[in-house]
Motif scaffolding. Structure first.
Motif, PDB file in Angstrom:
ATOM      1  N   THR A  23       0.851  -1.186   0.000  1.00  0.00           N
ATOM      2  CA  THR A  23       0.000   0.000   0.000  1.00  0.00           C
ATOM      3  C   THR A  23       0.886   1.234   0.000  1.00  0.00           C
ATOM      4  OG1 THR A  23      -1.689  -1.181   1.263  1.00  0.00           O
ATOM      5  CG2 THR A  23      -1.812   1.206   1.283  1.00  0.00           C
ATOM      6  N   LEU A  24       0.532   2.220  -0.810  1.00  0.00           N
ATOM      7  CA  LEU A  24       1.283   3.473  -0.870  1.00  0.00           C
ATOM      8  C   LEU A  24       0.405   4.639  -0.447  1.00  0.00           C
ATOM      9  CD1 LEU A  24       3.168   3.037  -4.262  1.00  0.00           C
ATOM     10  CD2 LEU A  24       4.023   2.594  -1.952  1.00  0.00           C
ATOM     11  N   VAL A  25       1.046   5.650   0.124  1.00  0.00           N
ATOM     12  CA  VAL A  25       0.347   6.856   0.566  1.00  0.00           C
ATOM     13  C   VAL A  25       0.333   7.863  -0.584  1.00  0.00           C
ATOM     14  CG1 VAL A  25       0.342   8.712   2.277  1.00  0.00           C
ATOM     15  CG2 VAL A  25       1.163   6.445   2.902  1.00  0.00           C
ATOM     16  N   SER A  26      -0.798   8.558  -0.737  1.00  0.00           N
ATOM     17  CA  SER A  26      -0.913   9.586  -1.773  1.00  0.00           C
ATOM     18  C   SER A  26       0.052  10.740  -1.471  1.00  0.00           C
ATOM     19  CB  SER A  26      -2.351  10.114  -1.847  1.00  0.00           C
ATOM     20  OG  SER A  26      -2.699  10.741  -0.628  1.00  0.00           O
ATOM     21  N   THR A  31      -4.828   9.863   1.684  1.00  0.00           N
ATOM     22  CA  THR A  31      -5.331   8.523   1.390  1.00  0.00           C
ATOM     23  C   THR A  31      -4.177   7.560   1.185  1.00  0.00           C
ATOM     24  OG1 THR A  31      -5.431   8.934  -0.989  1.00  0.00           O
ATOM     25  CG2 THR A  31      -7.439   9.378   0.276  1.00  0.00           C
ATOM     26  N   CYS A  32      -4.493   6.283   1.288  1.00  0.00           N
ATOM     27  CA  CYS A  32      -3.528   5.241   0.952  1.00  0.00           C
ATOM     28  C   CYS A  32      -4.240   4.251   0.042  1.00  0.00           C
ATOM     29  CB  CYS A  32      -2.963   4.571   2.195  1.00  0.00           C
ATOM     30  SG  CYS A  32      -4.149   3.981   3.396  1.00  0.00           S
ATOM     31  N   THR A  50      -8.750   1.508  -1.500  1.00  0.00           N
ATOM     32  CA  THR A  50      -8.407   2.872  -1.091  1.00  0.00           C
ATOM     33  C   THR A  50      -9.056   3.165   0.252  1.00  0.00           C
ATOM     34  OG1 THR A  50      -8.395   3.562  -3.403  1.00  0.00           O
ATOM     35  CG2 THR A  50      -8.492   5.301  -1.775  1.00  0.00           C
ATOM     36  N   SER A  53      -6.102   7.903   5.184  1.00  0.00           N
ATOM     37  CA  SER A  53      -4.948   7.674   6.062  1.00  0.00           C
ATOM     38  C   SER A  53      -5.304   7.870   7.525  1.00  0.00           C
ATOM     39  CB  SER A  53      -3.807   8.619   5.681  1.00  0.00           C
ATOM     40  OG  SER A  53      -3.354   8.337   4.382  1.00  0.00           O
ATOM     41  N   ALA A  60      -3.593   2.003   7.992  1.00  0.00           N
ATOM     42  CA  ALA A  60      -3.471   3.419   8.318  1.00  0.00           C
ATOM     43  C   ALA A  60      -2.638   3.626   9.584  1.00  0.00           C
ATOM     44  CB  ALA A  60      -4.850   4.050   8.464  1.00  0.00           C
ATOM     45  N   ILE A  63       0.977   3.310   8.723  1.00  0.00           N
ATOM     46  CA  ILE A  63       1.444   4.520   8.028  1.00  0.00           C
ATOM     47  C   ILE A  63       1.710   5.628   9.039  1.00  0.00           C
ATOM     48  CG2 ILE A  63       0.709   6.341   6.447  1.00  0.00           C
ATOM     49  CD1 ILE A  63      -0.756   4.038   4.886  1.00  0.00           C
TER      50      ILE A  63
END
Length: 79
Positions: A23-26, A31-32, A50, A53, A60, A63
């Motif tokens: 998962t990547l963070v915007s 958002t992730c 989606t 965050s 989340a 993150i």
């Protein structure tokens, strides 16, 4: 660092492979999003593709902490 992949192959072949995801963070951090997964049912992937965050999800939280999270399979979790 291992000098050979032998130890990993031996370890990994003894256990049933577990689902994994990335998962990547915007860029704005709000958002992730799931960018790759292996071993999950498609319905689960679509439901969690989606998220905010700031949500209460394990992803989340990881993150926010900037830390790796490993979650036990559902059937192994207590309660």
């Amino acid at each position: 660092m291992m000098s050979s992949g032998r130890a990993c192959r031996n370890c990994c072949t003894r256990r049933r492979p577990q689902p994994v995801s990335v998962t990547l963070v915007s860029e704005d951090g709000l958002t992730c999003g799931l960018v790759h997964s292996v071993g999950y049912d498609e319905a689960i992937v679509q439901r969690g593709r989606t998220r905010a965050s700031s949500s209460n999800s394990v992803i989340a939280e990881a993150i926010r902490r900037r830390d790796l999270v490993v979650v036990e399979p559902h059937e192994k979790r207590a309660g």
